[in-house]
Design an enzyme around this catalytic site. Structure first.
Site, short mmCIF file in Angstrom:
data_model
loop_
_atom_site.label_atom_id
_atom_site.label_comp_id
_atom_site.label_asym_id
_atom_site.label_seq_id
_atom_site.Cartn_x
_atom_site.Cartn_y
_atom_site.Cartn_z
N LEU A 131 -19.11 -19.13 16.53
CA LEU A 131 -18.33 -20.25 17.06
C LEU A 131 -16.99 -19.77 17.59
CD1 LEU A 131 -17.98 -23.31 17.50
CD2 LEU A 131 -17.08 -23.45 15.15
N GLU A 135 -13.86 -17.58 19.10
CA GLU A 135 -13.71 -16.64 20.20
C GLU A 135 -12.31 -16.04 20.18
OE1 GLU A 135 -14.80 -18.59 23.85
OE2 GLU A 135 -16.85 -19.01 23.15
N ARG A 179 -5.18 -4.06 -24.15
CA ARG A 179 -3.91 -3.34 -23.98
C ARG A 179 -2.93 -3.71 -25.09
NH1 ARG A 179 -1.31 1.04 -21.63
NH2 ARG A 179 0.70 0.43 -20.72
N GLY A 230 1.02 -1.91 -13.49
CA GLY A 230 0.79 -0.81 -12.57
C GLY A 230 -0.67 -0.54 -12.33
N GLU A 258 -13.75 -19.84 8.01
CA GLU A 258 -14.40 -21.16 8.14
C GLU A 258 -13.40 -22.30 8.09
OE1 GLU A 258 -18.15 -21.73 6.17
OE2 GLU A 258 -18.61 -19.59 6.30
#
Length: 390
Positions: free
Chosen positions: A133, A135, A275, A347, A370
Site C-alpha cells: 500500500l 509508497e 541480581r 549496563g 500499519e
C-alpha cells in the site's frame, strides 16, 4: 547469572481445541524459533524455511475459512497465537501477521472462483505474502498513491514503486493497491500479483534499527502484466478494501506488541530476582518493584484491550475504533516496557549479550508500522467526534 524460566501466560481460551493450539505453538516456538532467534536477528537472517514449517502446521491461515485451507479460528484465538510467536521472536510473529494481512483482500472480497483457485496455496501451501500500500511519497496519506494500473485487453498493466514492504523480495504473492481512476481514495483498485511476475523486482532490504531478520524493501512494478481475474473486489473499491484489512492488521500488530512486552517483562523479572546488590536481590528495592508492577500492568491492559477488540470482530460488530486503540495502547506500552527493561538491567541491558536492547529496538518499529500512532489517534478521535471540519 542463574536462569529463571518465564511462566507461560495464563490464557482464557474458548475451547479445548484452542488450548491445544496454544500448546502446539509454544512447543514449536521453544524447539524451532528460540534457539536461533538472537543469532539470526543479529545477522539479519530471514527464516524462510521456518515459514514453510508454520504453513505445514496450519499457522499461516488460522482466521480463515477451513473450506479454503484456513484454520477457522476466531480472532480472539489467532491473536494469542501471534502473541506467543512474537514473544519468542518478533520477526516471526510480525511475519505471520503480515501474511494474514496480505490474504485478507482475497479472502473477504474475492469471488468464490478466486478463493478456490488461490487461497489453499496461500493459507496452507507454503506460500508467503506481502501487502503493498505505502509508497515513497505516500505513507500515512495512503490515498495519494501513484502506482497506476491500466487495462490492456482482459489484463492490467501495473507500474509504480511500493515502499516499506515487509517480505519485499521474498514473498510469493503481493496484494497491490494501484490507481485505476481519478485522484483520491475512490480511484484505487486491489490486485493479487504473483511474486515471480515479469517486471516485478525489489530493492535491497532497508537497513533498519531493529527487526533485522524481517526484510523490508521497496517493490518495483515495471509494466507488470496482471491477469484480469486477479483484480480483487470491485474496480475503484481498493482503498476501502485496504482500510478493512488494516483494521484487522492493527489487531495483529497489537498482539505482537503484547508478546514483545511480555518477553521484556519476563527478562526484567528474571534479572531482578537473580541480581544481588547491597546484600539482597535488586527486586527487593521498592523503586524497582514499582517499575515491574507498572510494566506488568501495561502488558495486561494491552492484552485485555486487544482481545476485547477481537471479540467485537468475531461477533460481527464494528471494531475499527477499538482496533486503533489496541494498536496505540499496546505498541506505546511495549516501548515503555522495553525501555524500563533496559533500565532494570542497567549496563547489561545496553549490551547485545542480553535480549533487552533488541526488544527496545524492535518496539520502536511497532509504533510506526500499519499506521503510526499519531494516525491511530486521528482514527480514534474520528470515531468520537466525527471527521475534521475543513
Amino acid at each position: 547469572m542463574p536462569d529463571r524460566a518465564a511462566q507461560p501466560v495464563d490464557r482464557r481460551l474458548p475451547t479445548d481445541e484452542a488450548r491445544d493450539l496454544i500448546s502446539l505453538v509454544r512447543d514449536l516456538a521453544r524447539r524451532e524459533i528460540a534457539p536461533t532467534a538472537a543469532e539470526e536477528e543479529d545477522s539479519g537472517h530471514f527464516p524462510r524455511e521456518l515459514f514453510g514449517l508454520l504453513s505445514e502446521s496450519g499457522l499461516l491461515g488460522l482466521p480463515y475459512d477451513p473450506a479454503h485451507g484456513g484454520g477457522g479460528q476466531p480472532y480472539e484465538v489467532y491473536l494469542q497465537v501471534l502473541e506467543e510467536l512474537a514473544m519468542t521472536r518478533l520477526t516471526v510473529g510480525l511475519g505471520v501477521s503480515v501474511h494474514t494481512l496480505a490474504c485478507h483482500a482475497l479472502a473477504r472480497y474475492g469471488t468464490e472462483e478466486q478463493r478456490t483457485a488461490h487461497l489453499p496455496a496461500m493459507l496452507g501451501g507454503g506460500l508467503l505474502g506481502a501487502y503493498c500500500l505505502s509508497e515513497p511519497s505516500s505513507g500515512s496519506d495512503a490515498a495519494s498513491l501513484r502506482t497506476r494500473a491500466e487495462r490492456r485487453g482482459d489484463d492490467w498493466v501495473v507500474t509504480g514503486t511500493k515502499a516499506w514492504t515487509t517480505h519485499g523480495g521474498v514473498a510469493d504473492f503481493y496484494t497491490v493497491f494501484a490507481r485505476t481512476g481519478a485522484e483520491g481514495p475512490h480511484g484505487i483498485t486491489a490486485f493479487l500479483v504473483p511474486g515471480d511476475a515479469e517486471g516485478l523486482s525489489a530493492s535491497p532490504p532497508e537497513r533498519k534499527m531493529g527487526l533485522k531478520g524481517s526484510p523490508t524493501a521497496q517493490v518495483h512494478l515495471d509494466a507488470v502484466r496482471v491477469a484480469g481475474d486477479r483484480l480483487l473486489g470491485e474496480e475503484g473499491r481498493g482503498f476501502e478494501i485496504a482500510l478493512a484489512a488494516l483494521d484487522s492488521g492493527r489487531l495483529g500488530i497489537a498482539a505482537c506488541a503484547t508478546g514483545l512486552a511480555q518477553a521484556a517483562l519476563d527478562e526484567a523479572v528474571a534479572y531482578a530476582t537473580a541480581r544481588r546488590q547491597f546484600g539482597r536481590r535488586i527486586a527487593d528495592f521498592q523503586g524497582l518493584r514499582f517499575m515491574l508492577a507498572d510494566m506488568a500492568t501495561r502488558v495486561e491492559a494491552g492484552r485485555a484491550l486487544c482481545l476485547a477488540a477481537a471479540r467485537l470482530r468475531d461477533a460481527g460488530r464494528p471494531y475499527s475504533g477499538q482496533a486503533a486503540m489496541a494498536k496505540l495502547l499496546c505498541t506505546d506500552g511495549a516501548m515503555k516496557v522495553a525501555t524500563d527493561a533496559v533500565q532494570i538491567l542497567g549496563g547489561y541491558g545496553y549490551t547485545a549479550d542480553f535480549p533487552a536492547e533488541r526488544y527496545l529496538r524492535e518496539a520502536k518499529a511497532l509504533q510506526i508500522v500499519e499506521g503510526t500512532n499519531q494516525i491511530q489517534r486521528m482514527v480514534i478521535a474520528r470515531h468520537l467526534v466525527g471527521p475534521e471540519e475543513r
